[in-house]
Design an enzyme around this catalytic site. Structure first.
Site, PDB file in Angstrom:
ATOM      1  N   LYS A  13       6.384  48.564  86.936  1.00 15.68           N
ATOM      2  CA  LYS A  13       7.626  49.331  87.097  1.00 15.68           C
ATOM      3  C   LYS A  13       7.946  50.148  85.837  1.00 15.68           C
ATOM      4  CE  LYS A  13      10.239  45.690  87.966  1.00 15.68           C
ATOM      5  NZ  LYS A  13       9.288  44.550  87.965  1.00 15.68           N
ATOM      6  N   ARG A  88      18.212  43.153  91.371  1.00 20.94           N
ATOM      7  CA  ARG A  88      17.305  42.022  91.584  1.00 20.94           C
ATOM      8  C   ARG A  88      17.900  40.994  92.542  1.00 20.94           C
ATOM      9  NH1 ARG A  88      14.444  42.702  86.304  1.00 20.94           N
ATOM     10  NH2 ARG A  88      12.690  41.279  86.181  1.00 20.94           N
ATOM     11  N   ARG A 127      -1.207  41.285  78.818  1.00 20.94           N
ATOM     12  CA  ARG A 127      -0.247  42.071  78.037  1.00 20.94           C
ATOM     13  C   ARG A 127       0.129  41.273  76.779  1.00 20.94           C
ATOM     14  NH1 ARG A 127       4.957  44.087  81.270  1.00 20.94           N
ATOM     15  NH2 ARG A 127       5.756  41.969  81.148  1.00 20.94           N
ATOM     16  N   ARG A 139       6.403  39.448  74.119  1.00 20.15           N
ATOM     17  CA  ARG A 139       7.654  39.119  74.813  1.00 20.15           C
ATOM     18  C   ARG A 139       7.768  37.608  74.967  1.00 20.15           C
ATOM     19  NH1 ARG A 139       8.927  42.894  79.998  1.00 20.15           N
ATOM     20  NH2 ARG A 139       9.833  40.904  80.619  1.00 20.15           N
ATOM     21  N   ARG A 150       9.598  33.454  86.627  1.00 21.99           N
ATOM     22  CA  ARG A 150       9.973  34.844  86.960  1.00 21.99           C
ATOM     23  C   ARG A 150       9.493  35.204  88.357  1.00 21.99           C
ATOM     24  NH1 ARG A 150       7.318  37.452  81.972  1.00 21.99           N
ATOM     25  NH2 ARG A 150       7.848  39.488  82.813  1.00 21.99           N
TER      26      ARG A 150
HETATM   27  P1  AMP Z   1      12.162  42.803  82.954  1.00 18.41           P
HETATM   28  O1  AMP Z   1      11.962  43.501  81.647  1.00 18.41           O
HETATM   29  O2  AMP Z   1      12.686  43.710  84.038  1.00 18.41           O
HETATM   30  O3  AMP Z   1      10.958  42.017  83.400  1.00 18.41           O
HETATM   31  O4  AMP Z   1      13.330  41.723  82.718  1.00 18.41           O
HETATM   32  C1  AMP Z   1      13.180  40.685  81.801  1.00 18.41           C
HETATM   33  C2  AMP Z   1      14.211  39.591  82.071  1.00 18.41           C
HETATM   34  O5  AMP Z   1      15.534  40.113  81.928  1.00 18.41           O
HETATM   35  C3  AMP Z   1      14.184  38.989  83.458  1.00 18.41           C
HETATM   36  O6  AMP Z   1      13.216  37.964  83.593  1.00 18.41           O
HETATM   37  C4  AMP Z   1      15.610  38.444  83.579  1.00 18.41           C
HETATM   38  O7  AMP Z   1      15.775  37.270  82.801  1.00 18.41           O
HETATM   39  C5  AMP Z   1      16.413  39.545  82.887  1.00 18.41           C
HETATM   40  N1  AMP Z   1      16.811  40.615  83.831  1.00 18.41           N
HETATM   41  C6  AMP Z   1      16.402  41.909  83.815  1.00 18.41           C
HETATM   42  N2  AMP Z   1      16.977  42.620  84.802  1.00 18.41           N
HETATM   43  C7  AMP Z   1      17.773  41.741  85.478  1.00 18.41           C
HETATM   44  C8  AMP Z   1      18.623  41.856  86.615  1.00 18.41           C
HETATM   45  N3  AMP Z   1      18.763  43.020  87.279  1.00 18.41           N
HETATM   46  N4  AMP Z   1      19.286  40.743  87.019  1.00 18.41           N
HETATM   47  C9  AMP Z   1      19.175  39.570  86.363  1.00 18.41           C
HETATM   48  N5  AMP Z   1      18.377  39.381  85.290  1.00 18.41           N
HETATM   49  C10 AMP Z   1      17.674  40.459  84.844  1.00 18.41           C
END
Ligand code: AMP
Length: 193
Positions: A13, A88, A127, A139, A150
């Site tokens: 994404k 989400r 990654r 990360r 996740r």
């Molecule tokens: P990402 O970078 O999109 O993979 O997000 C990393 C982490 O941030 C996720 O595993 C969640 O803990 C949190 N997170 C990101 N976006 C959301 C969202 N829309 N709702 C809830 N938690 C989020």
């Protein structure tokens, strides 16, 4: 044009959002990036968010909806928004619809990046390995245990959005397993077609 990039962690994404920013002058709104920033703020909220993210759980709807609300209020996206990693949950999806309506805008398409779970797990663990080898920060949630959580959160809470947006006539499925350029071309075709 306002679009959502939907898909499990590691589906690409963020990478594809970056391409759309370059090619279409769109603005990427990644709640993951916003939360990683908030985490370093040194506040109590930042500390709580850091713990939740490291476990691979979702932070509360209230927090992420608030972040998106702030960004939409500040405006400035002539080419439109790419929502990356948001919504989400169904509550977030409803909230996004309301926020866009309030700004006289709407959602044009939801691109679902379809990938195979085994490839996903490999991608994310690679990654982490590549970042470590290059001396870059890894990360905190790119490890096997957080990744499992996740993925579980994705299937429990986020995957119902596929049906939700299908029913709204907005869903476009794209094979996310190809080369970055190929996936980018497919996304373009889905948006322009
Ligand atoms: P990402 O970078 O999109 O993979 O997000 C990393 C982490 O941030 C996720 O595993 C969640 O803990 C949190 N997170 C990101 N976006 C959301 C969202 N829309 N709702 C809830 N938690 C989020």
């Amino acid at each position: 044009m306002n679009i959502i990039l939907l898909g499990p962690p590691g589906a690409g994404k963020g990478t594809q959002a970056g391409r759309l920013v370059d090619e279409r002058d769109m603005v990427q709104l990644s709640t993951g990036d916003m939360l990683r920033e908030a985490r370093t703020s040194g506040t109590e909220m930042g500390r709580r968010v850091a713990e939740v993210m490291a476990r691979g759980d979702l932070v509360t709807d209230e927090i992420v909806i608030g972040l998106i609300e702030e960004k939409l209020a500040s405006g400035g996206a002539s080419g439109g928004y790419i929502f990356d990693g948001f919504p989400r949950t169904l509550a977030q999806a409803d909230a996004l619809g309301e926020l866009l309506t309030r700004h006289g805008a709407s959602l044009d398409a939801v691109i679902e990046l379809q990938v195979n779970d085994e490839v996903l797990v490999e991608r994310i663990l690679n990654r982490a390995k590549e970042a470590a080898a290059a001396g870059q920060p890894v990360r905190a949630d790119d490890n096997a245990e957080s990744l499992r959580q996740r993925l579980l959160e994705y299937y429990k809470k986020t995957s119902p959005l596929i049906g939700y947006y299908y029913a709204k006539g907005l869903l476009r499925g794209v094979d996310g397993l190809g080369e970055i350029d190929t996936v980018a071309q497919e996304i373009s075709a889905a948006l322009d077609g």
